[in-house]
Design an enzyme around this catalytic site. Structure first.
Site, PDB file in Angstrom:
ATOM      1  N   HIS A  46     -37.913  -1.617 -28.640  1.00 33.89           N
ATOM      2  CA  HIS A  46     -38.947  -0.938 -28.042  1.00 33.89           C
ATOM      3  C   HIS A  46     -39.411   0.297 -29.046  1.00 33.89           C
ATOM      4  CE1 HIS A  46     -36.200  -2.162 -24.954  1.00 33.89           C
ATOM      5  NE2 HIS A  46     -37.107  -2.588 -24.385  1.00 33.89           N
ATOM      6  N   GLU A  63     -41.155   1.859 -24.912  1.00 31.47           N
ATOM      7  CA  GLU A  63     -42.041   1.541 -25.697  1.00 31.47           C
ATOM      8  C   GLU A  63     -43.153   2.592 -25.928  1.00 31.47           C
ATOM      9  OE1 GLU A  63     -45.535  -1.833 -27.044  1.00 31.47           O
ATOM     10  OE2 GLU A  63     -43.696  -2.472 -25.900  1.00 31.47           O
ATOM     11  N   SER A  83     -37.610  -4.994 -17.382  1.00 30.60           N
ATOM     12  CA  SER A  83     -38.254  -5.910 -18.286  1.00 30.60           C
ATOM     13  C   SER A  83     -39.667  -5.829 -18.021  1.00 30.60           C
ATOM     14  CB  SER A  83     -37.694  -7.194 -18.433  1.00 30.60           C
ATOM     15  OG  SER A  83     -38.777  -8.159 -19.229  1.00 30.60           O
ATOM     16  N   ASN A 123     -42.311  -7.346 -19.507  1.00 29.49           N
ATOM     17  CA  ASN A 123     -42.941  -8.550 -19.775  1.00 29.49           C
ATOM     18  C   ASN A 123     -42.591  -9.589 -18.493  1.00 29.49           C
ATOM     19  OD1 ASN A 123     -41.172 -11.057 -21.031  1.00 29.49           O
ATOM     20  ND2 ASN A 123     -40.430  -8.826 -21.798  1.00 29.49           N
TER      21      ASN A 123
END
EC number: 1.17.7.4
Length: 313
Positions: free
Chosen positions: A74, A126, A225, A227
């Site tokens: 990340h 991130e 997560s 995504n």
């Protein structure tokens, strides 16, 4: 019962690289190897690496002197990099190259005192790493998540503004935010190519193509997560109930009541072994044959750091 398997699914090149970095470091330098934050957001992967001697920490202060530390896929802020350098820790950087690309955009804007708007989710590592690339006191960096946030945004100079995005967002929702940014700030500039990563795009496209053909969507991935969550949300947005799981035992028979077709996909940090375990669990509960759908072929590959290429494992 029919079980349709999405394609592409599962590991992306950035995740493959990050896991390989930890595995090679463990092999070449021996445990313990410290990893700042979960190297990828998947409980199955992290537990496997722990068993091999990786120690996951949230802060560099938890890493003893004279040790190796790996930065997660990340990415990290410049402050974290500087701290590691000051402590003379040996660092292997598993930051996804596509995240690094966004970091470079922000750093370039910072050097020119261009204000930056980051589209992303507050608290995600991130986002924290990307925000931490901006250092200009004359400019500014701002985080927005949805179009409504843009309407409240106050910047110093609307004519000197740039936007970037987290790499794992919903493609459609990010486009809505960008449209609003362009509406409110007509002079805003952005990357020549969308910051949403190829794997995020491809997995969302696969769900979009499959959702109308199934009665329920199982997304293999962990709750933290980004995504993977976007895949479940996209399925539900398209009218197909979705469930997110990273543990076969969590799969419940009630999910499939009255259903005849089940879709299965996996986030970019979910390994194929876990996908197979989830499918086996579904078959044990309700039976069914598996049909793997055709999809976009992915051949992206990212090299591990040179220091970890010395020895094949």
């Amino acid at each position: 019962m029919k079980i349709l398997l999405a394609n592409p699914r599962g590991f992306c090149a950035g995740v493959d690289r990050a896991i390989s970095i930890v595995e090679r470091a463990l092999e070449m330098y021996q445990p313990p190897i410290y990893v700042r934050h979960e190297v990828v957001h998947n409980r199955f992967v992290v537990e496997g690496l722990k068993q091999r001697g990786a120690i996951f920490v949230e802060e560099l202060s938890e890493v003893p002197d004279d040790n190796i530390v790996i930065f997660s896929a990340h990415g990290v802020s410049q402050a974290v990099r500087n701290e590691a350098k000051e402590r003379q820790l040996t660092v292997f950087d598993a930051t996804c190259p596509l995240v690094t690309k966004v970091h470079m955009e922000v750093a370039r804007a910072s050097r020119r005192s261009v204000e930056v708007v980051l589209i992303g989710h507050a608290g995600h590592p991130e986002v924290e790493g990307t925000m931490g690339q901006y250092a200009s006191e004359d400019g500014g960096m701002y985080l927005v998540e949805k179009p409504e946030d843009v309407e409240k945004l106050q910047v110093k100079d609307p004519s000197n503004l740039h936007y970037v995005s987290q790499t794992t967002l919903s493609v459609d929702e990010t486009a809505d935010v960008i449209d609003q940014l362009r509406k409110v700030f007509p002079e805003i500039q952005g990357p020549r190519k969308d910051d949403i990563c190829y794997a995020t795009q491809n997995r969302q496209d696969a769900v979009r193509e499959m959702a109308e053909s199934v009665d329920v969507m199982i997304v293999v991935g962990s709750k933290n997560s980004s995504n993977s969550n976007r895949l479940r949300e996209l399925s539900e947005k398209l009218g197909t109930p979705g469930f997110l799981t990273d543990c076969p035992e969590d799969v419940q028979p009630v999910w499939f009541e009255g259903k005849t077709k089940v879709g299965v996909t996996a986030g970019a940090s979910a390994p194929e072994d876990l996908v197979n375990q989830i499918i086996s669990r579904i078959q044990a509960l309700i039976g069914g044959d598996v049909e793997e759908l055709s999809g976009r072929e992915e051949n992206m590959f990212f090299e591990v750091p040179r220091e970890l290429q010395v020895k094949n494992i």
